[in-house]
Scaffold this active site. Sequence first.
Site, PDB file in Angstrom:
ATOM      1  N   MET A  89       0.953  -1.256   0.061  1.00 12.16           N
ATOM      2  CA  MET A  89      -0.053   0.102  -0.083  1.00 12.16           C
ATOM      3  C   MET A  89       0.847   1.362   0.062  1.00 12.16           C
ATOM      4  O   MET A  89       0.445   2.475   0.464  1.00 12.16           O
ATOM      5  CB  MET A  89      -0.980   0.100   1.235  1.00 12.16           C
ATOM      6  CG  MET A  89      -2.060  -1.155   1.206  1.00 12.16           C
ATOM      7  SD  MET A  89      -2.703  -1.400  -0.318  1.00 12.16           S
ATOM      8  CE  MET A  89      -4.211  -0.045  -0.143  1.00 12.16           C
ATOM      9  N   ARG A  90       2.033   1.145  -0.478  1.00 16.91           N
ATOM     10  CA  ARG A  90       2.688   2.319  -0.612  1.00 16.91           C
ATOM     11  C   ARG A  90       3.378   2.580  -2.158  1.00 16.91           C
ATOM     12  O   ARG A  90       3.551   1.552  -3.007  1.00 16.91           O
ATOM     13  CB  ARG A  90       4.175   2.354   0.028  1.00 16.91           C
ATOM     14  CG  ARG A  90       3.776   2.628   1.706  1.00 16.91           C
ATOM     15  CD  ARG A  90       5.188   2.177   2.367  1.00 16.91           C
ATOM     16  NE  ARG A  90       6.133   3.227   2.058  1.00 16.91           N
ATOM     17  CZ  ARG A  90       6.585   4.022   2.865  1.00 16.91           C
ATOM     18  NH1 ARG A  90       6.143   4.526   4.073  1.00 16.91           N
ATOM     19  NH2 ARG A  90       7.666   5.155   2.469  1.00 16.91           N
ATOM     20  N   ASN A 106       2.549  -6.159 -10.106  1.00 14.36           N
ATOM     21  CA  ASN A 106       1.798  -6.118  -9.406  1.00 14.36           C
ATOM     22  C   ASN A 106       0.505  -6.746  -9.753  1.00 14.36           C
ATOM     23  O   ASN A 106       0.297  -6.933 -10.940  1.00 14.36           O
ATOM     24  CB  ASN A 106       1.188  -4.450  -9.389  1.00 14.36           C
ATOM     25  CG  ASN A 106       0.385  -4.059  -8.137  1.00 14.36           C
ATOM     26  OD1 ASN A 106       0.389  -4.665  -6.990  1.00 14.36           O
ATOM     27  ND2 ASN A 106      -0.558  -3.100  -8.486  1.00 14.36           N
ATOM     28  N   HIS A 108      -3.757  -6.317  -9.668  1.00 16.63           N
ATOM     29  CA  HIS A 108      -4.952  -5.318  -9.236  1.00 16.63           C
ATOM     30  C   HIS A 108      -6.041  -5.823  -9.582  1.00 16.63           C
ATOM     31  O   HIS A 108      -6.451  -6.488 -10.772  1.00 16.63           O
ATOM     32  CB  HIS A 108      -4.711  -4.099 -10.354  1.00 16.63           C
ATOM     33  CG  HIS A 108      -5.487  -2.958 -10.108  1.00 16.63           C
ATOM     34  ND1 HIS A 108      -5.520  -2.374  -8.962  1.00 16.63           N
ATOM     35  CD2 HIS A 108      -6.639  -2.666 -10.545  1.00 16.63           C
ATOM     36  CE1 HIS A 108      -6.619  -1.455  -8.933  1.00 16.63           C
ATOM     37  NE2 HIS A 108      -7.405  -1.737 -10.084  1.00 16.63           N
ATOM     38  N   GLY A 142       3.431   5.640 -12.601  1.00 18.83           N
ATOM     39  CA  GLY A 142       1.787   6.034 -12.249  1.00 18.83           C
ATOM     40  C   GLY A 142       1.173   4.906 -11.337  1.00 18.83           C
ATOM     41  O   GLY A 142       1.628   3.829 -10.759  1.00 18.83           O
ATOM     42  N   ASP A 144      -1.112   2.086 -11.043  1.00 16.07           N
ATOM     43  CA  ASP A 144      -1.604   0.774 -11.679  1.00 16.07           C
ATOM     44  C   ASP A 144      -1.536   1.129 -13.270  1.00 16.07           C
ATOM     45  O   ASP A 144      -2.704   0.857 -13.850  1.00 16.07           O
ATOM     46  CB  ASP A 144      -2.986   0.657 -11.284  1.00 16.07           C
ATOM     47  CG  ASP A 144      -3.164   0.296  -9.728  1.00 16.07           C
ATOM     48  OD1 ASP A 144      -2.227  -0.158  -9.308  1.00 16.07           O
ATOM     49  OD2 ASP A 144      -3.897   0.939  -9.345  1.00 16.07           O
ATOM     50  N   ALA A 172      -9.724 -15.101  -9.117  1.00 17.01           N
ATOM     51  CA  ALA A 172      -9.131 -15.036 -10.264  1.00 17.01           C
ATOM     52  C   ALA A 172      -7.649 -14.377 -10.177  1.00 17.01           C
ATOM     53  O   ALA A 172      -6.517 -14.867 -10.954  1.00 17.01           O
ATOM     54  CB  ALA A 172      -9.709 -13.928 -11.130  1.00 17.01           C
TER      55      ALA A 172
END
Length: 201
Positions: A89-90, A106, A108, A142, A144, A172
């Site tokens: 979360m950073r 990452n 998402h 940026g 995501d 998923a």
Amino acid sequence: MRVGVLASGRGSNLQALIDAQAGGHLGPARLVCVLSNILDAPALERARRADLAAEFLDPRGLTREGYDAVIRDRLAHHRVELLCLAGYMRRLSGWFIDAFPGTILNVHPSLLPAFPGLHAQQQALDYGVAVTGATVHLVDIGLDSGPVVAQEAVSVLPDDSLATLSQRILAAEHRLYPSVVRAIAEGGHVVQGRRVSLRYS
Ligand code: GRF
């Protein structure tokens, strides 16, 4: 391929990676450490239970750049070659991202570029889309916004609540993330502009 994980929370994606490794489904990828900015993050406990190095790195009193230098040093110590963000979360600093080109992933909970940022599942419900899903992408500066590596679509059902939709998207994510890590470890990946291809061996 030595894999490090950055996590801040419950760590279910970390658990999916741990389970994949335990089941022999992570190919030549090997989880070596889990680093967290949160002292009591459940992700750290999951890492300890799996006998992985689990380290709380205290961000207090450090600038973003200074904190990321601490992370860089720990990743170097563990000789990490691929870094997976899993509920971290950073935001990472630009120099850090530039120092690991194409090797920070990452996951998402939407089909990016739709619904970046927080509460992606609620954003999908509010917008009224029929299909959302999970994305694994490379991290850039940026929010995501890095190149997409893999996606899995999830239908939004007429009677979905935030909880039911989130649960199916999470399932998923748990399929997608280990499969991407495995593919990258086995065959590598090629980044051409925004297009990423996995090279299955
Ligand atoms: C996941 O939904 C992931 O997509 C997002 O943060 C959440 C982390 O969940 N980036 P967990 O900590 O892996 O359970």
